[in-house]
Motif scaffolding. Structure first.
Motif, PDB file in Angstrom:
ATOM      1  N   TYR A  86      -1.164  -2.747   2.722  1.00 13.94           N
ATOM      2  CA  TYR A  86      -1.271  -2.904   4.179  1.00 13.94           C
ATOM      3  C   TYR A  86      -0.465  -4.129   4.572  1.00 13.94           C
ATOM      4  N   TYR A  87       0.092  -4.097   5.794  1.00 14.60           N
ATOM      5  CA  TYR A  87       0.827  -5.282   6.243  1.00 14.60           C
ATOM      6  C   TYR A  87       0.562  -5.495   7.717  1.00 14.60           C
ATOM      7  N   ARG A  88       0.897  -6.725   8.132  1.00 12.86           N
ATOM      8  CA  ARG A  88       0.787  -7.078   9.547  1.00 12.86           C
ATOM      9  C   ARG A  88       1.783  -8.199   9.797  1.00 12.86           C
ATOM     10  N   ALA A  89       2.544  -8.061  10.878  1.00 15.97           N
ATOM     11  CA  ALA A  89       3.524  -9.089  11.249  1.00 15.97           C
ATOM     12  C   ALA A  89       3.192  -9.571  12.653  1.00 15.97           C
ATOM     13  N   GLU A 120      -9.816 -10.438   0.252  1.00 18.03           N
ATOM     14  CA  GLU A 120     -10.343  -9.975   1.529  1.00 18.03           C
ATOM     15  C   GLU A 120     -10.852  -8.552   1.384  1.00 18.03           C
ATOM     16  N   THR A 121     -11.380  -8.021   2.490  1.00 19.91           N
ATOM     17  CA  THR A 121     -11.849  -6.632   2.509  1.00 19.91           C
ATOM     18  C   THR A 121     -11.185  -5.940   3.695  1.00 19.91           C
ATOM     19  N   VAL A 127      -9.234  -6.318  -1.383  1.00 10.16           N
ATOM     20  CA  VAL A 127      -7.772  -6.426  -1.466  1.00 10.16           C
ATOM     21  C   VAL A 127      -7.401  -7.863  -1.812  1.00 10.16           C
ATOM     22  N   ARG A 128      -6.176  -8.007  -2.286  1.00  4.78           N
ATOM     23  CA  ARG A 128      -5.562  -9.322  -2.493  1.00  4.78           C
ATOM     24  C   ARG A 128      -4.525  -9.464  -1.376  1.00  4.78           C
ATOM     25  N   VAL A 149       0.406  -9.370   3.863  1.00  7.50           N
ATOM     26  CA  VAL A 149       0.497  -8.151   3.038  1.00  7.50           C
ATOM     27  C   VAL A 149      -0.747  -8.124   2.149  1.00  7.50           C
ATOM     28  N   ALA A 150      -1.433  -6.987   2.160  1.00  8.40           N
ATOM     29  CA  ALA A 150      -2.640  -6.833   1.347  1.00  8.40           C
ATOM     30  C   ALA A 150      -2.477  -5.647   0.417  1.00  8.40           C
TER      31      ALA A 150
END
Length: 476
Positions: A86-89, A120-121, A127-128, A149-150
């Motif tokens: 997963y990602y977030r910008a 995290e979750t 997740v890392r 990024v997870a």
């Protein structure tokens, strides 16, 4: 429910193998922590590279940032065979440029600072996650973008488990081999104890011989020695019992047969005088039998080793001998015997068992009165011997005992030939046993006037503090 008895082999194995198993568990925990750390180091670099690739797809159009990540590029960048990514910008003003808004907004990282990694979750899965800030472009004034990024933890956990297995499995195999060797060694080491147990369990209850100490471990040798010593003491006790039973059976057979004969004779008589005579003979025989039983019991009671303890207490031999001698005055008068006592003016303190010492003096005086002639003389003397010992001597006017017989006179059932007096031959044997219990020495000599015998018992003086004793001043 019966309580399980402790086993030495089980305890040895527990103490030897227990620490090894604990060390294996601690080592496995340490190896797992180290493997997780190494797996994170390896895959965290990949997350950092993915974050760089995402920043490369951010466009700056007149100060306005826009993420241009095509579906094909996203598929290539974020597809993994084992994990989900997963990602977030986010722009510098907090505007979300793209990605999964379910990702928690991570802490802001200073420009040029080190990326932050955390557990995290996301969507219910552990997740890392990496949080990093990078510039869009290479110019120093380019705007900053924060990228997260997870990645789920499947391949990280698998790598960590593989590393743990590579470390722990050889150690586990080594412990299994050590367990087998320790089990074998302990079993072989305890084999002498098993042989000892078999040797004892296969014995007859009558076998009290020593246990062979060959090949017995040094730690067990004291126990086996104590068992051997106990068996030796039991052997002596059984010998005493067997000898007493044999002596009693031998000595009681004749008196009992005599009693039966007298009873049969009395039953056949019709004359009252003859019946009365038979009853008188029965009384005499019963009295002899009673005396024999008392002597047999006294002999058994005073055998060395047959008793657990002998209570020795300070006692005035001078006053005690006078007291016992006075008790025999009626018997001496009945036989017209001159019974006298010669003592000293001071206490003669010895350590003695009062009851047993009374038996000793009674037997000596009884023998002296019994074997002295009518109108004879018996003298009891108490005094000091030449070597500092306390001496008790009884002299009589009876037949002198030949020198050749003096060595045997204290044996059981030994009687001098030619004597007409009734006796069992136990009186002097009892005297000898009691003297031995007191650590005393008994001797036999001719009387000072050359007529009769003198029995002397030599006692060691008391080691305790002298105690006041009642003095008997009445002369016999």
């Amino acid at each position: 429910m019966a309580k399980t008895e402790p086993r030495l082999q089980r305890k040895l194995l527990a103490w030897l193998l227990g620490p090894l198993l604990i060390l294996l568990l601690l080592d496995a925990m340490a190896a797992y922590w180290s493997s997780q750390r190494l797996a994170n180091l390896a895959y965290d670099r990949a997350l950092h590279e993915i974050a760089r690739e995402i920043v490369l797809h951010v466009r700056n159009e007149g100060g306005r940032l826009r993420l241009e990540l095509s579906e094909t590029a996203g598929s290539i960048l974020l597809t993994d065979a084992q994990d989900r990514l997963y990602y977030r910008a986010d722009a510098g003003d907090g505007t979300v440029l793209g990605g999964d808004t379910a990702l928690p907004l991570g802490r802001r990282v200073a420009p040029g600072g080190e990326p932050l990694f955390s557990q995290e979750t996301v969507h219910g899965q552990a997740v890392r996650m990496i949080v990093t800030r990078m510039r869009v472009g290479e110019s120093p004034g380019a705007p900053m973008v924060q990228v997260q990024v997870a990645e789920t933890l499947n391949k990280r956990n698998r790598l960590a488990l593989e590393m743990v297995a590579n470390v722990v499995l050889p150690q586990l195999l080594l412990i299994v081999m050590a367990t087998a060797l320790v089990w074998f060694g302990v079993s072989r080491g305890l084999e002498p104890l098993k042989r000892l147990r078999r040797a004892v369990s296969n014995r007859s209850h009558l076998d009290l011989s020593r246990i062979d100490t060959h090949d017995v471990p040094g730690e067990v040798r004291p126990l086996v020695d104590e068992v051997n010593d106990l068996m030796a003491r039991l052997g002596k006790t059984f010998d005493f019992q067997n000898r007493f039973v044999a002596d009693a059976a031998h000595q009681l057979k004749t008196p009992v047969s005599g009693l039966k004969a007298q009873i049969e004779l009395a039953l056949r008589e019709n004359d009252p005088e003859r019946v009365r005579h038979s009853l008188a003979q029965l009384y005499i025989s019963a009295d002899r039998l009673s005396r024999l039983v008392r002597q047999l019991l006294s002999l058994a009671r005073n055998e060395p080793g047959a008793l657990e303890t002998v209570q020795l207490q300070p006692l005035d031999l001078n006053a005690f001998a006078l007291e016992v001698s006075m008790e025999w005055v009626p018997s001496a008068i009945k036989r017209n015997i001159d019974l006298g006592f010669e003592g000293v003016d001071e206490p003669l303190m010895i350590d003695a068992d009062r009851d047993r010492l009374r038996e000793l003096v009674n037997n000596l005086i009884d023998n002296a009165i019994r074997y002295s002639q009518q109108g004879g003389r018996v003298t009891v003397r108490a005094g000091h011997a030449g070597d500092g010992q306390c001496k008790l001597a009884i002299s009589d006017d009876g037949p002198s005992i030949p020198v050749a017989e003096r060595a045997r006179i204290f044996e059981r059932f030994h009687r001098l030939l030619g004597t007409q007096e009734d006796g069992s031959g136990l009186g002097l044997a009892i005297v000898s046993e009691i003297a031995t219990l007191h650590g005393a020495r008994i001797t036999l000599e001719e009387d000072v006037d050359g007529v009769g015998n003198t029995f002397s018992v030599l006692f060691q003086p008391s080691a305790g503090t002298p105690r006041d004793n009642p003095e008997l001043t009445e002369a016999l």
